[in-house]
Design an enzyme around this catalytic site. Structure first.
Site, PDB file in Angstrom:
ATOM      1  N   SER A   9      28.827  16.619 -21.327  1.00  0.00           N
ATOM      2  CA  SER A   9      28.143  16.087 -22.610  1.00  0.00           C
ATOM      3  C   SER A   9      28.151  14.630 -22.672  1.00  0.00           C
ATOM      4  O   SER A   9      29.143  13.932 -22.784  1.00  0.00           O
ATOM      5  CB  SER A   9      28.587  16.873 -23.957  1.00  0.00           C
ATOM      6  OG  SER A   9      28.176  15.933 -25.001  1.00  0.00           O
ATOM      7  N   HIS A  34      24.475  17.630 -20.239  1.00  0.00           N
ATOM      8  CA  HIS A  34      24.152  18.193 -21.561  1.00  0.00           C
ATOM      9  C   HIS A  34      23.905  16.837 -22.319  1.00  0.00           C
ATOM     10  O   HIS A  34      24.814  15.891 -22.718  1.00  0.00           O
ATOM     11  CB  HIS A  34      25.571  18.835 -21.902  1.00  0.00           C
ATOM     12  CG  HIS A  34      25.245  19.523 -23.120  1.00  0.00           C
ATOM     13  ND1 HIS A  34      24.870  20.693 -23.375  1.00  0.00           N
ATOM     14  CD2 HIS A  34      25.613  19.228 -24.468  1.00  0.00           C
ATOM     15  CE1 HIS A  34      24.778  21.183 -24.638  1.00  0.00           C
ATOM     16  NE2 HIS A  34      25.368  20.243 -25.254  1.00  0.00           N
ATOM     17  N   ASP A  36      23.039  15.913 -26.187  1.00  0.00           N
ATOM     18  CA  ASP A  36      22.875  16.420 -27.366  1.00  0.00           C
ATOM     19  C   ASP A  36      22.096  15.528 -28.321  1.00  0.00           C
ATOM     20  O   ASP A  36      22.454  14.274 -28.557  1.00  0.00           O
ATOM     21  CB  ASP A  36      24.385  16.118 -28.001  1.00  0.00           C
ATOM     22  CG  ASP A  36      25.534  17.243 -27.365  1.00  0.00           C
ATOM     23  OD1 ASP A  36      24.979  18.418 -27.693  1.00  0.00           O
ATOM     24  OD2 ASP A  36      26.251  16.737 -26.858  1.00  0.00           O
ATOM     25  N   MET A  38      20.930  14.827 -32.298  1.00  0.00           N
ATOM     26  CA  MET A  38      21.168  15.242 -33.542  1.00  0.00           C
ATOM     27  C   MET A  38      20.381  14.187 -34.466  1.00  0.00           C
ATOM     28  O   MET A  38      20.074  13.073 -34.229  1.00  0.00           O
ATOM     29  CB  MET A  38      22.680  14.662 -33.819  1.00  0.00           C
ATOM     30  CG  MET A  38      23.504  15.439 -33.053  1.00  0.00           C
ATOM     31  SD  MET A  38      25.297  15.254 -33.243  1.00  0.00           S
ATOM     32  CE  MET A  38      26.268  15.834 -31.831  1.00  0.00           C
ATOM     33  N   HIS A  68      20.076  20.107 -26.108  1.00  0.00           N
ATOM     34  CA  HIS A  68      20.647  20.738 -27.086  1.00  0.00           C
ATOM     35  C   HIS A  68      20.307  20.018 -28.458  1.00  0.00           C
ATOM     36  O   HIS A  68      20.858  19.273 -28.863  1.00  0.00           O
ATOM     37  CB  HIS A  68      22.254  20.717 -27.228  1.00  0.00           C
ATOM     38  CG  HIS A  68      23.016  21.476 -28.124  1.00  0.00           C
ATOM     39  ND1 HIS A  68      24.254  21.345 -28.377  1.00  0.00           N
ATOM     40  CD2 HIS A  68      22.348  22.170 -29.177  1.00  0.00           C
ATOM     41  CE1 HIS A  68      24.458  22.108 -29.354  1.00  0.00           C
ATOM     42  NE2 HIS A  68      23.482  22.416 -29.901  1.00  0.00           N
ATOM     43  N   MET A  70      19.840  19.568 -32.109  1.00  0.00           N
ATOM     44  CA  MET A  70      20.624  19.969 -33.645  1.00  0.00           C
ATOM     45  C   MET A  70      19.663  19.285 -34.367  1.00  0.00           C
ATOM     46  O   MET A  70      19.929  18.048 -34.867  1.00  0.00           O
ATOM     47  CB  MET A  70      21.953  19.464 -33.428  1.00  0.00           C
ATOM     48  CG  MET A  70      23.009  20.286 -32.505  1.00  0.00           C
ATOM     49  SD  MET A  70      24.295  19.439 -31.976  1.00  0.00           S
ATOM     50  CE  MET A  70      23.887  18.521 -30.666  1.00  0.00           C
ATOM     51  N   MET A 139      28.425  27.726 -29.563  1.00  0.00           N
ATOM     52  CA  MET A 139      29.161  26.752 -30.044  1.00  0.00           C
ATOM     53  C   MET A 139      30.608  27.321 -30.357  1.00  0.00           C
ATOM     54  O   MET A 139      30.739  28.229 -31.389  1.00  0.00           O
ATOM     55  CB  MET A 139      28.564  26.093 -31.319  1.00  0.00           C
ATOM     56  CG  MET A 139      27.032  25.293 -31.216  1.00  0.00           C
ATOM     57  SD  MET A 139      27.032  24.074 -30.090  1.00  0.00           S
ATOM     58  CE  MET A 139      28.293  22.836 -30.718  1.00  0.00           C
ATOM     59  N   GLY A 146      31.771  15.242 -31.255  1.00  0.00           N
ATOM     60  CA  GLY A 146      32.590  15.401 -30.064  1.00  0.00           C
ATOM     61  C   GLY A 146      34.126  15.668 -30.382  1.00  0.00           C
ATOM     62  O   GLY A 146      34.358  14.980 -31.555  1.00  0.00           O
ATOM     63  N   ASP A 177      30.250  25.351 -25.978  1.00  0.00           N
ATOM     64  CA  ASP A 177      30.203  23.937 -25.961  1.00  0.00           C
ATOM     65  C   ASP A 177      30.979  23.806 -27.309  1.00  0.00           C
ATOM     66  O   ASP A 177      30.773  24.306 -28.207  1.00  0.00           O
ATOM     67  CB  ASP A 177      28.763  23.761 -26.683  1.00  0.00           C
ATOM     68  CG  ASP A 177      28.470  22.312 -26.875  1.00  0.00           C
ATOM     69  OD1 ASP A 177      29.359  21.518 -26.732  1.00  0.00           O
ATOM     70  OD2 ASP A 177      27.167  22.105 -27.028  1.00  0.00           O
TER      71      ASP A 177
HETATM   72  C1  DX5 Z   1      28.856  18.919 -30.548  1.00  0.00           C
HETATM   73  C2  DX5 Z   1      28.075  18.882 -29.278  1.00  0.00           C
HETATM   74  C3  DX5 Z   1      28.908  18.828 -28.175  1.00  0.00           C
HETATM   75  C4  DX5 Z   1      30.057  17.650 -27.783  1.00  0.00           C
HETATM   76  C5  DX5 Z   1      30.990  18.580 -27.485  1.00  0.00           C
HETATM   77  O1  DX5 Z   1      27.786  19.070 -31.706  1.00  0.00           O
HETATM   78  O2  DX5 Z   1      26.971  19.887 -29.068  1.00  0.00           O
HETATM   79  O3  DX5 Z   1      28.069  19.034 -26.881  1.00  0.00           O
HETATM   80  O4  DX5 Z   1      29.477  16.608 -27.310  1.00  0.00           O
HETATM   81  O5  DX5 Z   1      32.242  17.697 -27.274  1.00  0.00           O
HETATM   82  P1  DX5 Z   1      33.639  17.984 -27.026  1.00  0.00           P
HETATM   83  O6  DX5 Z   1      33.725  18.672 -25.492  1.00  0.00           O
HETATM   84  O7  DX5 Z   1      34.466  16.565 -26.829  1.00  0.00           O
HETATM   85  O8  DX5 Z   1      34.312  19.017 -27.821  1.00  0.00           O
HETATM   86 ZN    ZN Z   2      25.942  20.239 -27.333  1.00  0.00          ZN
END
Ligand code: DX5
Ligand code: ZN
Length: 230
Positions: A9, A34, A36, A38, A68, A70, A139, A146, A177
């Site tokens: 990610s 990956h 992310d 947001m 991904h 969000m 999830m 993260g 994830d």
């Molecule tokens: C959280 C993200 C993840 C995040 C995972 O909302 O979707 O992809 O980056 O991070 P780690 O591996 O640090 O939990």
């Molecule tokens: Zn993610």
């Protein structure tokens, strides 16, 4: 058995040098990127959009990009990510008023589609759309940040999702994830996952003596999973 895919990610990468970071983690053995997204609305954080995806493609990244989402709503932004070079586009069912339509929209744009399940979101959202899904993403933390810890109840949910996928006979990847590290990745694979997102587990701690290389952490993840069935 489908190949294990390691999906760093980039949320935990050094954004000031994102192109190099992605290049380096792929050269160190990662399989897919990956990405992310947001929006400070569906989740309480704000990250990156289609321009950054397109910039990675222009930088020369050819590996699959796993977007991904969000964000809420989701439909408006899907064609932009398809045009920007996304391969997979996944979204949270709570963020779409018309889940079936959104899944069809993703495929109509030439991308692979996926549904993402928050820790408390039931898998029953899959019941009538299994044939429209290329990826199921569970999830194992609440989305938005993260570096959180893996929620143990996700193990049972992975087993349940794996059974549903096998029973459907469809070609669907099962992605996990949140909080994925070297020390829990084998158990996660045994529970049924085949695609492993890791942000802080790779970019946070995984640097080799050369800060641009991630070979040893990715090798350790593969070694931990070797010989483990799902
Ligand atoms: C959280 C993200 C993840 C995040 C995972 O909302 O979707 O992809 O980056 O991070 P780690 O591996 O640090 O939990
Ligand atoms: Zn993610």
């Amino acid at each position: 058995m489908a190949a294990d895919l390691i999906a760093p990610s980039i949320l935990s990468a050094d954004f000031a040098r994102l192109g190099e970071e992605v290049e380096n983690v792929l050269a160190s053995g990662a399989d897919i990127v990956h990405f992310d997204v947001m929006d400070n609305h569906y989740v309480p954080n704000l990250t990156i959009g289609p321009l950054v995806c397109e910039a990675l493609r222009k930088h020369g990244v050819t590996a699959p990009i796993d977007v991904h989402l969000m964000v809420k709503p989701v439909d408006r932004i899907i064609p932009d990510f398809a045009a920007a070079g996304a391969d997979y586009i996944t979204f949270h069912p709570e963020a779409s008023e018309h889940i079936d339509r959104t899944l069809q929209l993703i495929r109509s744009q030439g991308c692979k589609s996926g549904l993402v399940f928050n820790p408390a979101t039931p898998l029953s959202y899959l019941d009538y759309v299994m044939d429209k899904v290329d990826m199921v993403l569970l999830m194992s933390v609440n989305p938005g940040f993260g570096g959180q810890s893996f929620i143990p109840a996700t193990m049972g949910k992975l087993r349940q999702a794996r059974q549903m996928i096998e029973a459907s006979g469809c070609d669907i990847r099962l992605e996990i994830d949140g909080g994925v590290k070297v020390d829990n990745i084998a158990e996660i694979k045994a529970a049924g996952a085949d695609t492993f997102v890791s942000g802080s587990g790779i970019f946070g701690k995984g640097r080799d003596s050369d800060p641009n290389r991630y070979d040893s952490i990715i090798r350790e993840m593969r070694e931990a999973m070797a010989g483990v069935g799902r």
